[in-house]
Enzyme design. Structure first.
Site, PDB file in Angstrom:
ATOM      1  CE  LYS A  22      -1.812   1.816   4.001  1.00  0.00           C
ATOM      2  NZ  LYS A  22      -1.306   2.667   4.429  1.00  0.00           N
ATOM      3  CG  ASN A  23       2.275   2.299   3.755  1.00  0.00           C
ATOM      4  OD1 ASN A  23       1.105   3.067   3.655  1.00  0.00           O
ATOM      5  ND2 ASN A  23       2.654   2.019   4.918  1.00  0.00           N
ATOM      6  NE  ARG A  92      -2.215  12.397   7.988  1.00  0.00           N
ATOM      7  CZ  ARG A  92      -0.900  11.915   7.132  1.00  0.00           C
ATOM      8  NH1 ARG A  92      -0.247  11.418   6.968  1.00  0.00           N
ATOM      9  NH2 ARG A  92      -0.341  13.591   6.837  1.00  0.00           N
ATOM     10  CB  CYS A 116      -5.528  10.333  11.168  1.00  0.00           C
ATOM     11  SG  CYS A 116      -3.817   9.657  11.607  1.00  0.00           S
ATOM     12  NE  ARG A 121       0.388  10.558   9.993  1.00  0.00           N
ATOM     13  CZ  ARG A 121      -0.201   9.153   9.404  1.00  0.00           C
ATOM     14  NH1 ARG A 121      -1.062   8.885   9.885  1.00  0.00           N
ATOM     15  NH2 ARG A 121       0.607   9.182   9.307  1.00  0.00           N
ATOM     16  N   PRO A 122       1.592  16.624  11.437  1.00  0.00           N
ATOM     17  CG  PRO A 122       2.868  17.047  12.237  1.00  0.00           C
ATOM     18  CD  PRO A 122       2.035  16.187  11.945  1.00  0.00           C
ATOM     19  CG  ASP A 124       6.444  20.190  10.176  1.00  0.00           C
ATOM     20  OD1 ASP A 124       5.682  19.185  10.407  1.00  0.00           O
ATOM     21  OD2 ASP A 124       7.568  20.457  10.337  1.00  0.00           O
ATOM     22  CG  ASP A 306       3.195   1.083   9.317  1.00  0.00           C
ATOM     23  OD1 ASP A 306       3.502   1.820   8.037  1.00  0.00           O
ATOM     24  OD2 ASP A 306       3.152   2.023  10.564  1.00  0.00           O
ATOM     25  CB  ILE A 328       6.985   6.854  14.582  1.00  0.00           C
ATOM     26  CG1 ILE A 328       8.376   5.469  14.236  1.00  0.00           C
ATOM     27  CG2 ILE A 328       7.084   7.421  13.467  1.00  0.00           C
ATOM     28  CD1 ILE A 328       9.641   6.553  14.155  1.00  0.00           C
ATOM     29  NE  ARG A 398      -6.892   3.681   5.154  1.00  0.00           N
ATOM     30  CZ  ARG A 398      -5.774   4.036   6.564  1.00  0.00           C
ATOM     31  NH1 ARG A 398      -5.969   4.407   7.865  1.00  0.00           N
ATOM     32  NH2 ARG A 398      -4.920   4.799   5.305  1.00  0.00           N
TER      33      ARG A 398
END
Ligand code: EPZ
Length: 419
Positions: A22-23, A92, A116, A121-122, A124, A306, A328, A398
């Site tokens: 997925k990622n 997101r 989320c 979940r910045p 920047d 994860d 994390i 998901r």
């Protein structure tokens, strides 16, 4: 709403294949926006997050179609540079489209992805890096109104944290920028290497992916290509956790074992016999696991955040006490409360979770709190005595392709029922 009905107590035995990551699929689908032609992504998993990314591509004007295990994208004509709020909200990580849309269209209009279940979940680091490349970003009532004067320009960018998403966004924007970009303290995850491999197949000039410093020499434009998505290392870790906590013996196939180098030693420490055989991983669990010791989540190649929740399910029934430190994300223990409802003994203190293993969990009615928290509850349900009802399984869908169909051939008693 659907739910999973799980009856625990059966050791998982047999062979199970891992689907595409997925990622990796998500940034690759974003990268297709840069390609003035047809892109084919093989081994692209059928997940709701992948579906959401394909919806964004269609909204931008790409022609997108699924052909079995592949997704075909034709981004010859991009007709929009904006992603509407509902699509951004659906996933997101849609923020990874920002760099690609801005580079292709010269402008981009997306909304802040918002927080989320894992906490704020910045973005920047994404925005700072993209600004260094010349993106002009105005923030207006939750929207990011971005434009480029002329063409993005290569830059020296140093990340204060090796953010996966920021690294991806910067690579996507730098690929067709004018001149050289040097990105230091970049994320080293396998998904970054997969993205760079894809972009280079499309004509980009990227070197150093997977190391701390990545160099990108911008090119005029990218063409389409064919690419096979790497296997999902977290799905592999999840299957291994399900076998570990049920005293099972499984062979997980079509993996990249090296991607699990930070995970496999933990299963061995818990008393599992783990053997890498080419692209497969064999795990034979003891009747009862030993505690995991200290598990600290780290950027790759460390133990991945994860895999923390699925592994915690195994630690919950191990003999002894395991300690997790979640370095994390701020809030990634929501599954602990649900595991406790099944009899787990877990104490939380900020980023630390202390899990005192119990001889057995018992089935219960529980809810997925997030994607990987849901995976933990599947593993716990398979290990528990009695029946577990797992609700809110849209979180699971998901990131796991029909998990109940994947696990059933291994002897799992798990089925999906409509509420
Ligand atoms: C990616 O998220 C993955 N998602 C996550 O997987 C994974 O947990 C994470 O990387 C870490 O490996 C996708 O690839 C779609 P980060 P991402 O940017 O890119 C902070 C799953 O379960 N940060 O490396 O969002 C951030 O708050 C999901 O499949 C900033 O402070 O991760 C977090 O604490 C969950 N500013 C940490 O860095 C920024 O600009 C890691 O974030 C960006 C991030």
């Amino acid at each position: 709403m659907e739910r999973l009905m799980i009856t625990g107590g059966s050791p998982l035995r047999g062979e199970i294949k891992v689907h595409g990551a997925k990622n990796s699929s998500l940034p690759l689908l974003a990268a297709a926006v840069l390609c003035r032609g047809e892109t084919v992504l093989h081994n692209c998993p059928e997940l709701s997050d992948v579906g959401a990314a394909c919806e964004i591509l269609s909204y931008l004007g790409c022609k997108v179609r699924r052909q079995g295990r592949s997704v075909v994208i034709d981004a010859a004509d991009i007709r929009s540079h904006s992603v509407p709020e509902p699509l951004m909200r659906e996933m997101r990580s849609s923020i990874v489209f920002l760099g690609a849309i801005a580079a292709r269209a010269g402008q981009a209009d997306l909304s802040f992805p918002g927080g989320c279940e894992l906490g704020p979940r910045p973005i920047d680091l994404h925005l700072a890096g993209l600004k260094k490349l010349g993106l002009i970003i105005e923030e207006d009532r939750g929207r990011l109104l971005c434009r480029v004067d002329g063409r993005l320009k290569g830059a020296q960018i140093a990340l204060s944290f090796p953010s996966v998403g920021a690294t991806e966004n910067i690579l996507l924007a730098a690929a067709t920028a004018e001149g050289r970009t040097v990105l230091t303290n970049a994320a080293r995850e396998p998904e970054i290497i997969d993205l760079a491999d894809f972009l280079n197949k499309c004509g980009a000039k990227i070197s150093g992916a997977g190391e701390g410093t990545i160099v990108v020499d911008g090119v005029e434009a990218l063409r389409g290509c064919e690419h096979r998505v790497i296997p999902d290392r977290i799905v592999a870790a999840t299957y291994l956790s399900c076998a570990a906590c049920t005293g099972g013996d499984i062979l997980v196939t079509e993996t990249e074992p090296v991607h699990l180098a930070g995970i496999l030693p933990i299963f061995e420490e818990m008393g599992c016999a783990v053997k890498v055989e080419g692209k497969s991983i064999r795990l034979k669990a003891p009747a009862r696991l030993r505690a995991a010791g200290d598990v600290r989540t780290m950027p790759y190649p460390g133990f991945p955040t994860d895999a923390q929740a699925p592994l915690m399910a195994a630690a919950a029934v191990a003999e002894g006490t395991s300690m997790f430190v979640e370095n994390i994300f701020e809030s990634r223990y929501k599954h602990a409360g649900e595991l406790t409802r099944m009899g787990a003994k877990i104490k939380l203190e900020g980023r630390v979770a202390v899990v005192e293993g119990v001889p057995a969990l018992h089935g219960a009615e529980v809810s997925c709190t997030d994607l990987r928290g849901g995976a933990a509850l599947v593993a716990a349900g398979l290990a528990a005595e009695g029946e577990t009802i797992l609700r809110e399984i849209h979180h699971l869908d998901r990131g796991y392709e029909r998990i109940e169909e994947a696990l059933t051939p291994l002897g799992a008693h798990i089925r999906r029922i409509a509420d």
